[in-house]
Structure formats: structure tokens, C-alpha cells
Design an enzyme around this catalytic site. Sequence first.
Site, PDB file in Angstrom:
ATOM      1  N   TYR A 145       0.815  -1.210   0.000  1.00 20.83           N
ATOM      2  CA  TYR A 145       0.000   0.000   0.000  1.00 20.83           C
ATOM      3  C   TYR A 145       0.855   1.269   0.000  1.00 20.83           C
ATOM      4  O   TYR A 145       0.416   2.305  -0.478  1.00 20.83           O
ATOM      5  CB  TYR A 145      -0.914   0.043   1.241  1.00 20.83           C
ATOM      6  CG  TYR A 145      -2.224  -0.680   1.082  1.00 20.83           C
ATOM      7  CD1 TYR A 145      -2.261  -2.054   0.884  1.00 20.83           C
ATOM      8  CD2 TYR A 145      -3.426   0.007   1.144  1.00 20.83           C
ATOM      9  CE1 TYR A 145      -3.461  -2.725   0.751  1.00 20.83           C
ATOM     10  CE2 TYR A 145      -4.640  -0.654   1.017  1.00 20.83           C
ATOM     11  CZ  TYR A 145      -4.648  -2.012   0.814  1.00 20.83           C
ATOM     12  OH  TYR A 145      -5.850  -2.667   0.685  1.00 20.83           O
ATOM     13  N   LYS A 196       3.341 -15.109   2.737  1.00 18.28           N
ATOM     14  CA  LYS A 196       3.657 -15.968   1.585  1.00 18.28           C
ATOM     15  C   LYS A 196       5.171 -16.141   1.548  1.00 18.28           C
ATOM     16  O   LYS A 196       5.851 -15.697   0.612  1.00 18.28           O
ATOM     17  CB  LYS A 196       3.144 -15.320   0.282  1.00 18.28           C
ATOM     18  CG  LYS A 196       1.679 -15.555  -0.024  1.00 18.28           C
ATOM     19  CD  LYS A 196       1.372 -16.971  -0.494  1.00 18.28           C
ATOM     20  CE  LYS A 196       1.727 -17.177  -1.948  1.00 18.28           C
ATOM     21  NZ  LYS A 196       1.371 -18.567  -2.384  1.00 18.28           N
ATOM     22  N   ASP A 229      -2.647 -18.080   0.861  1.00 21.07           N
ATOM     23  CA  ASP A 229      -3.637 -18.745  -0.001  1.00 21.07           C
ATOM     24  C   ASP A 229      -4.352 -19.857   0.766  1.00 21.07           C
ATOM     25  O   ASP A 229      -5.577 -20.001   0.688  1.00 21.07           O
ATOM     26  CB  ASP A 229      -2.993 -19.264  -1.305  1.00 21.07           C
ATOM     27  CG  ASP A 229      -1.732 -20.087  -1.083  1.00 21.07           C
ATOM     28  OD1 ASP A 229      -1.194 -20.071   0.046  1.00 21.07           O
ATOM     29  OD2 ASP A 229      -1.275 -20.745  -2.037  1.00 21.07           O
ATOM     30  N   ASP A 253      -6.350  -7.011   4.115  1.00 19.16           N
ATOM     31  CA  ASP A 253      -7.477  -6.404   3.398  1.00 19.16           C
ATOM     32  C   ASP A 253      -8.343  -7.488   2.768  1.00 19.16           C
ATOM     33  O   ASP A 253      -9.568  -7.516   2.925  1.00 19.16           O
ATOM     34  CB  ASP A 253      -6.940  -5.469   2.307  1.00 19.16           C
ATOM     35  CG  ASP A 253      -8.056  -4.818   1.518  1.00 19.16           C
ATOM     36  OD1 ASP A 253      -8.999  -4.306   2.152  1.00 19.16           O
ATOM     37  OD2 ASP A 253      -7.996  -4.842   0.271  1.00 19.16           O
ATOM     38  N   ASP A 257     -12.258  -9.229   4.232  1.00 19.99           N
ATOM     39  CA  ASP A 257     -13.509  -9.241   3.454  1.00 19.99           C
ATOM     40  C   ASP A 257     -14.041 -10.666   3.352  1.00 19.99           C
ATOM     41  O   ASP A 257     -15.248 -10.913   3.452  1.00 19.99           O
ATOM     42  CB  ASP A 257     -13.280  -8.706   2.033  1.00 19.99           C
ATOM     43  CG  ASP A 257     -13.562  -7.216   1.916  1.00 19.99           C
ATOM     44  OD1 ASP A 257     -13.369  -6.505   2.922  1.00 19.99           O
ATOM     45  OD2 ASP A 257     -13.975  -6.771   0.820  1.00 19.99           O
TER      46      ASP A 257
END
Length: 371
Positions: A145, A196, A229, A253, A257
Site C-alpha cells: 500500500y 507468503k 492462499d 485487506d 472481506d
Amino acid sequence: MTRPDIRSVAVIGGDGIGLEVTAQGRRILELVAEKRSLPVKLVDVDYGVDAYKAHGEVLPDLTRRAMRDADAILFGATGGPAFDAIPAQARKAGSLLVVRRDFNLFANLRPVKVMPALYEASSLKQRVLEGLDMVIVRELVGGVYFGEPRGIETLPDGERRGVNTHAYTSTQIRRVAHVAFELARTRKGRVCSVAKENVMEAGRLWREEVQAVHDADYADLELTHMLADNCAMQLVRAPAQFDVIVTDNLFGDILSDCAAMATGSLGMLPSASLGPVEDDGRRAALYEPVHGSAPDIAGKELANPIGSILSVAMMLRFSFGMGKEADLIERAISDAVASGARTADIANGSRHLSTAEMGDAVASKLTALLN
Ligand code: IPM
Ligand code: MG
């Protein structure tokens, strides 16, 4: 200056449904203040499209000052077509990302808790939802970001190239890890760190630093590591396995959701964005629902105010040391929902309340609990 015993709260509706839902969060805060004789000063300030129309700035100085002086900020939402129509420079100068960076709100707490009365509203089956109560701790001022270099460039051969940089320092990782472990200590004592590390060096550093913080200061708590993942899959396969997840800005983020849908609606989720504790014991704190400005339903009193009301509960818990009252707000909401109060997003097509009527339903349950 306000008297030190007065809690001051900057109230910012912002754009879209932010205005309607914040009005309900605000009234619940006033109700608790009145019933508990808590001296609270609410300062209403403009942000976003209205601020730009009135002052030519998305984040006017007056608003910035009110936010800086406040003990806590109650925020609604930002964005939408009217916001996008503001010239890019003005938009960027006052964006939510700038607020996060300027106030150093590095730790974003997003609790995801399922209410049994809402199993039906969720896209997941009841058997995987039972017992689901977790918090995603998202790093909020680093990673892709904010990383430099960034931009879109044109190469000599005319090809265009978009660039963003994902980078983390050990300090950035460690401070958010501390927040996650401290939080886990007040809960079930389990932290799952998500990155990751199989493909990203910054992910490898993430894992190593979180592990080091654990081994040095929180060896009594459980720490596990999960690839991002796989975490996305686990959130829809068996979300109740998690207590506290700690992860970077972008994964946080996306995963928040994803987790939100377990509760039935993004409209149910609150958040707290916290800065470092300063020498005088104060810390910047912004409380906002996770949903956005939802321009398609803005101004129609259709939005769910529970995300904002739960954000007020988080404010009481984290900024004002009023965990008991925070619990009562949560109970008032589940009581209201259990007795059938539904906004459109969780009504499954049956009769639903307006935003303000949902506020009424929660306020009436809460009044009984506070008496
Ligand atoms: C969130 C939002 C923001 C983000 C947007 C509005 C910039 O999606 O708070 O989750 O991506 O951080
Ligand atoms: Mg988001």
C-alpha cells in the site's frame, strides 16, 4: 483544551452510507455516556465529498486538528463516484491512506464473530460457523500500500509498466506482532501468522520476526504459521479454528472481506485502527465499520448500522477502558437480532428495518441492560 477527564471523540460520517450509520453509532455512544455519567465531548467534523465542496479539501485542517486532539475518532466511510470525481491531487492529499499514515495507525483490528441468530444470513453452513470468534490483526501502514517506488511508467519501446513495492522492516513487523500477541493473551491465546514466505522475501522476514517476538516474549502462547492462499481456503472451510490472525496490509485487506461473509454481511464488521502508545499514555485510535461507502444505497436508510455500533463498542474497550459496557453493546445487538431486528443485508428477503430503526432496536435493548 478540554479537561483531562473529558473524553473527546471526533465524529466523521464521511461519504455515502458513512453518514447514516455513524449517526447510529454516535447515538449509542451518547446513550452509554449518559447512563454511565461518562463526560464525553463529541466533535462533528467534515471529511470527503462534503468537506471538498465546503472547503476545497477532502481533509480540511479543522478536521485534521479535531482528529489529532481527540481521544478517539469515530469514522464512517470514504469513497464513491462523487469522491472519484474530485481532482486526483485533492483526493490523494486527504485519502484514508494518508490518514492512516499521518496518524501512524499501524495496527488494524477486525473482529469477526458470528451471532447464532444470523447463521441463516451467512453464505456458510451453520456447522462450520459454530463457535466462530476471531480477530484479524492487519498491519496498516506498510507493505504494498505504501512501498516505493510505485507508479506507471512508459518504457522506451512504448510499453507501459505498473510498479508497486512490497516491503517490510523488522520494526514494522514486530510492533504489529506485539499487538496480536497482547490481544491473544486476553482471548484464547492462539496466534496464526499469515504470509507468503514460499515466494516472497518480505514474507520470509515476516515469519521470522513474528516467531522471534513469540519466542522472546510470548512463549506461553500458541503461534502457528499459514500461507495466505491456504488461509483464504481455511476461512471458508473451517473458520472457527482461528483465534487471532496477524498478517500484512494487503493480505489483511483481502482476508478480512473473506472472513466477513461468515457473519452474514460486511455490514456487521467493526474495526479499530491503533497507533503506538505515546509517552503520555495516549494513542491515536480510529474506529470505523469495515464496509465502504456503498453509494448504491446511500441516503436511503437501508444500510446496516451494526458495524458502526460495534466500532463504538471497540472504542469503549480499547480507548476508554470500558470493557463491560462494550460487552453490553454486543449483547444488545445480539438481543436485537435474536428478536428479529434485521436490516436489508441480513434479512434474506423478508421484512427489514431502516438504518435508524435498527439503531432504535439496539438502543432499546441497551437501555434495559444499562439500567
Ligand atoms: C479497507 C478498504 C480500504 C483498503 C480501501 C477503501 C482503500 O478496503 O479498509 O479494507 O484497501 O484498505
Ligand atoms: Mg478492504
